[in-house]
Design an enzyme around this catalytic site. Structure first.
Site, mmCIF file in Angstrom:
data_model
loop_
_atom_site.group_PDB
_atom_site.id
_atom_site.type_symbol
_atom_site.label_atom_id
_atom_site.label_comp_id
_atom_site.label_asym_id
_atom_site.label_seq_id
_atom_site.Cartn_x
_atom_site.Cartn_y
_atom_site.Cartn_z
ATOM 1 N N SER A 19 0.847 -1.196 0.000
ATOM 2 C CA SER A 19 0.000 0.000 0.000
ATOM 3 C C SER A 19 0.879 1.240 0.000
ATOM 4 O O SER A 19 2.059 1.187 0.359
ATOM 5 C CB SER A 19 -0.939 0.023 1.216
ATOM 6 O OG SER A 19 -0.201 0.187 2.414
ATOM 7 N N GLY A 20 0.279 2.339 -0.416
ATOM 8 C CA GLY A 20 0.931 3.636 -0.334
ATOM 9 C C GLY A 20 0.110 4.547 0.544
ATOM 10 O O GLY A 20 -1.080 4.303 0.778
ATOM 11 N N ARG A 21 0.733 5.603 1.039
ATOM 12 C CA ARG A 21 0.004 6.536 1.881
ATOM 13 C C ARG A 21 0.637 7.909 1.770
ATOM 14 O O ARG A 21 1.840 8.028 1.487
ATOM 15 C CB ARG A 21 0.002 6.071 3.347
ATOM 16 C CG ARG A 21 1.371 5.926 3.964
ATOM 17 C CD ARG A 21 1.416 4.871 5.057
ATOM 18 N NE ARG A 21 1.150 3.546 4.559
ATOM 19 C CZ ARG A 21 2.063 2.730 4.039
ATOM 20 N NH1 ARG A 21 3.307 3.127 3.931
ATOM 21 N NH2 ARG A 21 1.742 1.547 3.612
ATOM 22 N N HIS A 238 14.830 5.520 0.474
ATOM 23 C CA HIS A 238 14.576 4.118 0.781
ATOM 24 C C HIS A 238 13.783 4.097 2.077
ATOM 25 O O HIS A 238 14.239 4.641 3.095
ATOM 26 C CB HIS A 238 15.877 3.340 0.938
ATOM 27 C CG HIS A 238 15.660 1.878 1.154
ATOM 28 N ND1 HIS A 238 16.630 1.048 1.652
ATOM 29 C CD2 HIS A 238 14.572 1.099 0.951
ATOM 30 C CE1 HIS A 238 16.162 -0.182 1.744
ATOM 31 N NE2 HIS A 238 14.899 -0.174 1.332
ATOM 32 N N ASP A 239 12.608 3.493 2.064
ATOM 33 C CA ASP A 239 11.734 3.573 3.240
ATOM 34 C C ASP A 239 12.413 3.039 4.491
ATOM 35 O O ASP A 239 12.146 3.522 5.600
ATOM 36 C CB ASP A 239 10.388 2.879 2.992
ATOM 37 C CG ASP A 239 10.501 1.456 2.486
ATOM 38 O OD1 ASP A 239 11.622 0.907 2.426
ATOM 39 O OD2 ASP A 239 9.460 0.876 2.116
ATOM 40 N N THR A 240 13.322 2.073 4.341
ATOM 41 C CA THR A 240 14.026 1.572 5.522
ATOM 42 C C THR A 240 14.963 2.626 6.097
ATOM 43 O O THR A 240 15.131 2.723 7.316
ATOM 44 C CB THR A 240 14.807 0.294 5.187
ATOM 45 O OG1 THR A 240 13.926 -0.638 4.551
ATOM 46 C CG2 THR A 240 15.378 -0.346 6.430
ATOM 47 N N THR A 261 6.065 -5.982 5.088
ATOM 48 C CA THR A 261 6.165 -7.066 4.118
ATOM 49 C C THR A 261 7.499 -7.783 4.269
ATOM 50 O O THR A 261 7.598 -9.006 4.148
ATOM 51 C CB THR A 261 6.010 -6.511 2.695
ATOM 52 O OG1 THR A 261 4.727 -5.876 2.593
ATOM 53 C CG2 THR A 261 6.112 -7.607 1.667
ATOM 54 N N ASN A 298 18.043 -9.029 5.383
ATOM 55 C CA ASN A 298 16.660 -9.087 4.902
ATOM 56 C C ASN A 298 16.035 -10.424 5.286
ATOM 57 O O ASN A 298 16.616 -11.488 5.027
ATOM 58 C CB ASN A 298 16.621 -8.956 3.374
ATOM 59 C CG ASN A 298 16.630 -7.521 2.915
ATOM 60 O OD1 ASN A 298 15.801 -6.735 3.338
ATOM 61 N ND2 ASN A 298 17.565 -7.173 2.050
#
Length: 484
Positions: A19-21, A238-240, A261, A298
């Protein structure tokens, strides 16, 4: 006479694999509030060419979110790593971006290693082996008409920033996941690119978190109803990287697990670990804020449960987790880092097959499968945290869990039990918060990483889980799958 308090609003575009937000963060002295403006699904599409991202739907969701956000002082975009859009000489997108779970990179790594051995590649880039790394995707694309027409490659967050502003750049924390960056210099590894025949001219100039990334285009302002000028700021795209920046740690002796995820479990270091032992343990060195290194492994993450829930017809997740909590502990476990679980489809059956192959009881009910998944994730978290400390010589006293998995109290408790360390869970929207804080720092409303984390610890709800029982049973469970 009262003095007006400087509070500013920032839009964080945060794109996840499911999903995106668009979140709005309001930041002021000792204030950090986050609200959701708009959330939208991220549904990959299987085309005749393979598994692809519906990036146009994502961009539409971003525009809807900015419209819902209202007046903001800046916009930042973060998302998942390695995947990218290919542009022609006019800057037009050449088809929907390939999904990292697409099968096109199967066997590509071995072809790369024939030219540049895996040990040398790791020593130069510090990146763990994953079949979908951008490097392997580029080699897989060679010889295609699409790649022949390519003049620019933009990683997914940079692609959306380009559509918002008309300006191209490559943000460094995400570039460090391509396997083409030297983590010691924070620049491209020209040796790796030259030996593998990769044209680094495909990439736009590097940006760092906090750098300007352009202004919203007039057409974007018109479509969203925003009044310009509205700057776009490069964040930890990078979201992380953004999520780790939002770990509310009070010292340096901490491990983190960014859950969703994927589970990304490891340490924040001042320098990369490029030893052969580190490569063999499949740890990666990605770049974070302020010159830090995200030293992590990961792990397949809640993808395992998401795929099972989809296969079961989307049962009530709360009831499923309550039933899993009642199921026998550590009855069966699987290797949550196994690439056999990477592709979508038949996840309950594949988990059953793995249990059968290792001589363990086969979980029969959804509750038993769910418990197997959560025990296995906690076991993988334990292994990553322990290995990272040993390989980096960096002991920790606490594990911070951030991201969507913080909502899963059973997983958080099992992680504390498995690691034998307290777990502090929260914030849930860590990537969006890290995104917001980098934007706020440009306006002087946030300081260095340490002060950002102090602000997070004061303002965000956190839950602490103490370890229960000893870790002997977890060691025994690990031994069941160690050699498989």
């Amino acid at each position: 006479m009262s003095t007006a308090v400087d509070v500013r609003a920032y839009a964080a575009v945060d794109l996840g694999a499911s999903s995106g937000r668009v979140m709005v963060g309001r930041v002021g002295p000792d204030r950090l509030e986050l609200t959701e403006a708009h959330r939208f699904p991220n549904r990959p599409v299987r085309t005749p060419e393979g598994l692809r991202w519906d990036v146009l739907a994502l961009y539409a969701g971003v525009l809807d979110g900015l419209r819902a956000a209202g007046r903001v002082d800046s916009v930042g975009v973060d998302g998942w790593a390695v995947d990218h859009g290919l542009l022609d000489a006019d800057g037009a997108l050449l088809g929907n971006p390939a999904h990292y779970r697409d099968a096109r990179t199967e066997g590509v790594a071995e072809r790369v290693w024939a030219t540049l051995p895996a040990a040398e590649l790791y020593a130069a880039t510090g990146l763990q082996y994953a079949p979908f790394n951008t490097l392997y995707q580029l080699v897989a694309a060679r010889g295609t008409a699409q790649f022949a027409a390519t003049r620019r490659l933009l990683l997914i967050p940079d692609l959306l920033a380009y559509w918002l502003t008309g300006e191209q750049g490559t943000e460094l924390t995400n570039a460090s996941t391509t396997q083409l960056v030297d983590p010691r210099t924070g620049d491209w590894s020209r040796e790796v690119a030259d030996r593998l025949g990769i044209d680094l001219g495909l990439f736009a100039p590097l940006r760092r978190p906090g750098d300007p990334a352009g202004l919203l285009r007039p057409q974007v302002l018109e479509e969203t109803g925003l009044t310009g000028p509205v700057p776009v700021t490069a964040v930890g795209s990078h979201d992380t990287a953004s999520a780790v920046a939002a770990v509310p740690a009070t010292g340096e002796r901490f491990a983190y697990i960014c859950t969703g995820t994927w589970s990304l479990a490891g340490l924040e270091l001042a320098a990369p670990v490029l030893t052969e032992e580190s490569r063999a343990a499949n740890f990666t060195n990605e770049l974070g804020l302020d010159g830090t290194v995200r030293y992590l492994r990961n792990i397949m993450g809640l993808w395992l449960l998401q795929e099972c829930v989809r296969a079961w017809g989307d049962p009530d997740l709360g009831e499923l987790l309550r039933a899993a909590a009642r199921a026998p502990a550590l009855r069966s476990v699987v290797d949550a880092g196994d690439a056999a679980f990477l592709a979508p489809g038949r996840m309950p059956e594949r988990i059953a097959e793995a249990c059968r192959a290792s001589g363990q009881p086969v979980p029969g009910t959804p509750a038993e499968v769910t418990r197997c998944i959560l025990d296995s994730l906690a076991l993988a978290h334990r292994g990553a945290v322990a290995d990272a400390q040993r390989l980096a010589g960096h002991p920790v006293d606490v594990v911070h869990v951030v991201g969507g998995g913080t909502r899963n109290a059973l997983l958080c408790q099992l992680t504390a039990d498995a690691c034998g360390l307290p777990v502090v869970a929260g914030p849930t929207e860590a990537a969006a918060l890290g995104n917001v804080l980098v934007q706020a720092r440009v306006h002087g409303l946030a300081g260095d990483l340490r002060s950002m984390r102090r602000l997070l610890a004061r303002t965000q709800p956190l839950t602490r889980y103490e370890p229960r029982g000893g870790t002997a049973r977890w060691r025994a469970a690990a031994a069941r799958i160690a050699d498989r």
